[in-house]
Scaffold this motif. Sequence first.
Motif, short mmCIF file in Angstrom:
data_model
loop_
_atom_site.label_atom_id
_atom_site.label_comp_id
_atom_site.label_asym_id
_atom_site.label_seq_id
_atom_site.Cartn_x
_atom_site.Cartn_y
_atom_site.Cartn_z
N CYS A 260 0.84 -1.21 0.00
CA CYS A 260 0.00 0.00 0.00
C CYS A 260 0.87 1.25 0.00
CB CYS A 260 -0.91 -0.03 1.22
SG CYS A 260 -1.83 1.49 1.46
N CYS B 13 0.13 2.96 3.79
CA CYS B 13 0.49 2.34 5.07
C CYS B 13 1.49 1.19 4.94
CB CYS B 13 -0.77 1.87 5.79
SG CYS B 13 -1.48 0.35 5.13
N HIS C 23 0.96 -1.81 4.01
CA HIS C 23 0.36 -3.14 4.21
C HIS C 23 0.45 -3.94 2.90
CE1 HIS C 23 -2.17 -5.78 6.61
NE2 HIS C 23 -2.87 -6.04 5.54
N CYS D 100 -6.65 -1.18 -0.07
CA CYS D 100 -5.82 -1.75 1.00
C CYS D 100 -6.71 -2.34 2.10
CB CYS D 100 -4.92 -0.66 1.57
SG CYS D 100 -3.98 -1.21 3.01
N CYS E 83 -5.75 0.11 5.55
CA CYS E 83 -6.11 1.54 5.69
C CYS E 83 -7.23 1.97 4.76
CB CYS E 83 -4.88 2.42 5.49
SG CYS E 83 -4.36 2.59 3.77
ZN LIG Z 1 -2.90 0.83 3.41
#
Ligand SMILES: [Zn+2]
Length: 237
Positions: free
Chosen positions: A3, A6, A8, A25, A28
């Motif tokens: 992402c 963030c 992720h 994502c 987030c």
């Molecule tokens: Zn994210």
Amino acid sequence: MTCLLCGHESHKRLGEKNGYGIAECDACSLRFATPTPTPAELDALYGAYTPNDFYSKKTASKIARTKRRLLRYMHMAPGKRFLDAGCNIGTGVEAGRLVGLEAHGIDIGQDSIDSARTLYPEGRYHAGPMESLPADWGQFDFVYSSEVFEHLPELHTYVAALAARMSKGAILFITTPDAGHFRVPSDFASWGEVRPPEHIVYFSRKTLAQLLAMHGIEIVKFEWNFKPGLKALARKI
Ligand SMILES: [Zn+2]
């Protein structure tokens, strides 16, 4: 693909557009195009950009609209140093100058900056990414970023560079498409603002606030908008 906001690793696929996947994502909820266009692809896209007639005819109304926005918020800024971060052909810089601010503009597109210097020669301009802003330009009290965030392949690089050049208490006004708006189609990829490789990140109020907070900038308010566009006023803490 991680992402852009963030970091992720997992996301769900919402659809595809122009040969890119459109993802959300899992952590987030940021929506973005995948894969992220390469620097070479983006250079080709923005290096070749030339302002077209349609855009030019709208310059007077764009200047008037930006003036109204600046007049609404400039009393909140701690000083008069103004930067349009993604200034295109310079209409925002001209608006800043007309309302009495010390008007500066930066844009990644050399063609756009060449046009800005011709059209609105009283502004001060720089071509290049935000990180390349000349050091001797110092700090800014009011930063304007209109229809830029949706283009960014490296969100944190841009916002960190922006935050570093904002004085304490400086105001930031951002416009970008609003992926969380009630008028966005449920088939998200069919939305007109989803157009990679130009538009590659699709913010909501939540994800924009999260990005800014990571760089010491807090949302003051979002303007109400009947159209699916975020208009965010924020402040450097
Ligand atoms: Zn994210």
